[in-house]
Scaffold this motif. Structure first.
Motif, mmCIF file in Angstrom:
data_model
loop_
_atom_site.group_PDB
_atom_site.id
_atom_site.type_symbol
_atom_site.label_atom_id
_atom_site.label_comp_id
_atom_site.label_asym_id
_atom_site.label_seq_id
_atom_site.Cartn_x
_atom_site.Cartn_y
_atom_site.Cartn_z
ATOM 1 N N ARG A 245 0.852 -1.180 0.000
ATOM 2 C CA ARG A 245 0.000 0.000 0.000
ATOM 3 C C ARG A 245 0.889 1.231 0.000
ATOM 4 O O ARG A 245 2.007 1.205 0.545
ATOM 5 C CB ARG A 245 -0.980 0.031 1.174
ATOM 6 C CG ARG A 245 -0.396 0.086 2.549
ATOM 7 C CD ARG A 245 -1.486 0.166 3.628
ATOM 8 N NE ARG A 245 -2.074 1.503 3.733
ATOM 9 C CZ ARG A 245 -3.077 1.817 4.548
ATOM 10 N NH1 ARG A 245 -3.607 0.890 5.324
ATOM 11 N NH2 ARG A 245 -3.550 3.045 4.588
ATOM 12 N N GLN A 246 0.391 2.288 -0.635
ATOM 13 C CA GLN A 246 1.175 3.518 -0.752
ATOM 14 C C GLN A 246 0.393 4.654 -0.140
ATOM 15 O O GLN A 246 -0.732 4.942 -0.556
ATOM 16 C CB GLN A 246 1.494 3.840 -2.218
ATOM 17 C CG GLN A 246 2.414 5.046 -2.355
ATOM 18 C CD GLN A 246 2.809 5.320 -3.785
ATOM 19 O OE1 GLN A 246 2.096 5.003 -4.732
ATOM 20 N NE2 GLN A 246 4.006 5.884 -3.957
ATOM 21 N N ASP A 247 1.007 5.301 0.826
ATOM 22 C CA ASP A 247 0.408 6.440 1.513
ATOM 23 C C ASP A 247 1.430 7.553 1.598
ATOM 24 O O ASP A 247 2.630 7.293 1.782
ATOM 25 C CB ASP A 247 -0.020 6.047 2.936
ATOM 26 C CG ASP A 247 -0.956 4.854 2.946
ATOM 27 O OD1 ASP A 247 -0.495 3.732 3.278
ATOM 28 O OD2 ASP A 247 -2.127 5.036 2.622
ATOM 29 N N THR A 248 0.944 8.771 1.499
ATOM 30 C CA THR A 248 1.823 9.944 1.606
ATOM 31 C C THR A 248 2.571 9.904 2.930
ATOM 32 O O THR A 248 1.974 9.687 3.988
ATOM 33 C CB THR A 248 0.996 11.231 1.511
ATOM 34 O OG1 THR A 248 0.255 11.217 0.293
ATOM 35 C CG2 THR A 248 1.910 12.446 1.522
ATOM 36 N N SER B 283 -9.101 3.699 7.845
ATOM 37 C CA SER B 283 -7.639 3.761 7.841
ATOM 38 C C SER B 283 -7.025 2.917 6.712
ATOM 39 O O SER B 283 -5.828 3.031 6.427
ATOM 40 C CB SER B 283 -7.078 3.287 9.184
ATOM 41 O OG SER B 283 -7.383 1.919 9.389
ATOM 42 N N SER C 294 -6.430 3.878 0.744
ATOM 43 C CA SER C 294 -5.049 3.952 0.257
ATOM 44 C C SER C 294 -5.023 3.552 -1.214
ATOM 45 O O SER C 294 -6.047 3.215 -1.806
ATOM 46 C CB SER C 294 -4.169 2.982 1.073
ATOM 47 O OG SER C 294 -2.804 3.122 0.729
#
Lengths: 114, 109
Positions: A36-39, A84, A87
């Motif tokens: 997963r990619q999150d800022t 949460s 993403s």
């Protein structure tokens, strides 16, 4: 060029609902991965697999399950989605051990959990 | 992100200029990979490195395992080089990659 296909491209889910993200690769790679990619966090490994029938926990597996029913397919399952988990999810495949080893990524799935 | 640190976090270049991106590792790593995420979000592999240097067109990458760092040199930057560059370390041959947080490159005309 290796082909990794993810579906769906976009998904909106409700809190508490079940979400399944699918990944298919056509290059007979043994290893498959879900990130997963999150800022601010980059790419983080959720689950991975060494081959059909195998799944391994990555660095952030809580709240996720994975399934590798065949060499080609690797699914990520959110049994009870939470906000949460909003993403962008990337699937990747690769084969360790060769001099040309590298990862090939799918185009990503943008998941929004409301 | 702590185990693989990328610098700078962001960079702006004029077209035609050169630059270098760096990755420092605080974990023992046997191989390094570099990826480019284009503005549309697609991730493309650039290099797979054992200790040493590889070159591909205007890109050159070096992995120094003794000093635990890798560099990616971009020569004659073009507009299409814009995006976010990620390096990733194979931690102890585990077949898992640990990614840095990326360097976002903007090439200006």
């Amino acid at each position: 060029e290796a082909a990794v296909t993810q579906s769906p491209r976009n998904k909106v889910a409700v809190t508490g609902g079940k979400v399944t993200l699918s990944c298919n690769q056509t290059n007979n790679h043994n290893n498959m991965y879900w990130y997963r990619q999150d800022t601010g966090h980059g790419l983080r490994l959720i689950h991975y697999s060494y081959g059909a029938g195998s799944t391994e926990k990555g660095d952030i597996p809580d709240g996720y399950k994975a399934s590798r029913p065949s060499q080609e397919n690797f699914s990520l399952i959110l049994e009870l989605a939470t906000p949460s988990q909003t993403s962008v999810y990337f699937c990747a495949s690769g084969d360790w051990g060769s001099s040309a080893e590298t990862l090939y990524f799918g185009s990503g799935t943008r998941l929004t959990v409301l | 992100g702590d185990q693989v640190k990328q610098s700078p976090s962001a960079l702006s270049l004029q077209e035609g200029t050169n630059s270098a991106l760096r990755c420092n590792f605080s974990i023992a790593t046997t191989t390094v990979q570099w990826f480019l995420q284009n503005p549309r979000g697609s991730l493309m592999n650039l290099f797979y490195l054992v200790p040493g240097t590889k070159e591909n067109g205007r890109l050159k990458s070096t992995f120094n395992s003794k000093e635990s760092y890798s560099t990616l040199h971009i020569r004659d930057a073009q507009l299409e080089d814009s995006g976010t560059y990620f390096c990733a370390a194979d931690a102890g041959n585990t077949r898992k990659l640990i990614f840095g947080l990326g360097t976002t490159l903007q090439v200006q005309p």
